[in-house]
Design a protein around this motif. Structure first.
Motif, PDB file in Angstrom:
ATOM      1  N   ARG A  22     -28.953   4.963 -48.525  1.00  0.00           N
ATOM      2  CA  ARG A  22     -30.287   4.387 -48.294  1.00  0.00           C
ATOM      3  C   ARG A  22     -30.173   2.985 -47.690  1.00  0.00           C
TER       4      ARG A  22
ATOM      5  N   ASN B 272     -30.197  12.463 -46.989  1.00  0.00           N
ATOM      6  CA  ASN B 272     -30.311  11.659 -48.205  1.00  0.00           C
ATOM      7  C   ASN B 272     -31.567  11.978 -49.012  1.00  0.00           C
TER       8      ASN B 272
ATOM      9  N   LYS C  18     -30.818  11.458 -53.827  1.00  0.00           N
ATOM     10  CA  LYS C  18     -30.935  10.138 -53.206  1.00  0.00           C
ATOM     11  C   LYS C  18     -29.712   9.289 -53.566  1.00  0.00           C
ATOM     12  N   ASN C  19     -29.174   8.633 -52.556  1.00  0.00           N
ATOM     13  CA  ASN C  19     -27.969   7.827 -52.744  1.00  0.00           C
ATOM     14  C   ASN C  19     -28.263   6.402 -52.286  1.00  0.00           C
ATOM     15  N   GLU C  20     -28.004   5.432 -53.156  1.00  0.00           N
ATOM     16  CA  GLU C  20     -28.317   4.030 -52.871  1.00  0.00           C
ATOM     17  C   GLU C  20     -27.516   3.476 -51.697  1.00  0.00           C
TER      18      GLU C  20
ATOM     19  N   GLN D 161     -20.169   9.593 -52.021  1.00  0.00           N
ATOM     20  CA  GLN D 161     -21.176  10.619 -51.780  1.00  0.00           C
ATOM     21  C   GLN D 161     -22.136  10.231 -50.655  1.00  0.00           C
ATOM     22  N   GLY D 162     -22.395   8.956 -50.468  1.00  0.00           N
ATOM     23  CA  GLY D 162     -23.351   8.529 -49.457  1.00  0.00           C
ATOM     24  C   GLY D 162     -22.732   8.101 -48.140  1.00  0.00           C
TER      25      GLY D 162
ATOM     26  N   ASP E  82     -18.095   6.626 -56.885  1.00  0.00           N
ATOM     27  CA  ASP E  82     -18.669   7.908 -56.462  1.00  0.00           C
ATOM     28  C   ASP E  82     -19.923   7.754 -55.618  1.00  0.00           C
ATOM     29  N   THR E  83     -20.740   6.746 -55.900  1.00  0.00           N
ATOM     30  CA  THR E  83     -21.966   6.542 -55.121  1.00  0.00           C
ATOM     31  C   THR E  83     -21.632   6.305 -53.655  1.00  0.00           C
TER      32      THR E  83
END
Length: 108
Positions: free
Chosen positions: A38, A29, A33-35, A7-8, A3-4
């Motif tokens: 980023r 972002n 916040k999404n790793e 979503q990013g 999912d991360t």
């Protein structure tokens, strides 16, 4: 794909489309916040900063070959990062990618 990354992914892809795209991705972002995003925003921001700094230096060479080689090299690095974002991978761009993650750690 987790999912991360899902979503990013949009912000990560947008970040490679001009310096304005990087700024738009930064705002995309901001919350949540999404790793993954980023990571790619840092890579893209670093590429664009390096592009403008090196383009300034290459312009003093006043050589068509140097300018052409510089643009080809930059486009290859940009495409490398872009395809990594498309594929959902956190791969640093060659040469400076790992430094971009350290130098631009203020991008969160």
């Amino acid at each position: 794909m987790n999912d991360t990354i899902k979503q990013g992914k949009t912000a990560a892809i947008v970040s490679y489309i001009t310096i304005v795209g990087t700024l738009i991705a930064l705002s995309m972002n901001s919350e949540p916040k999404n790793e993954f995003a980023r990571f790619h925003i840092r890579q893209a921001f670093g590429l664009w900063v390096a592009f403008f700094a090196l383009a300034f230096l290459v312009s003093f060479a006043n050589s068509l070959y140097a300018t052409f080689g510089f643009y080809i090299f930059f486009m290859i690095l940009l495409l490398y990062g872009f395809t990594g974002a498309l594929a959902g991978k956190k791969q640093t761009v060659p040469l400076l990618g790992k430094y971009f993650q350290q130098w631009f750690s203020f991008i969160s």
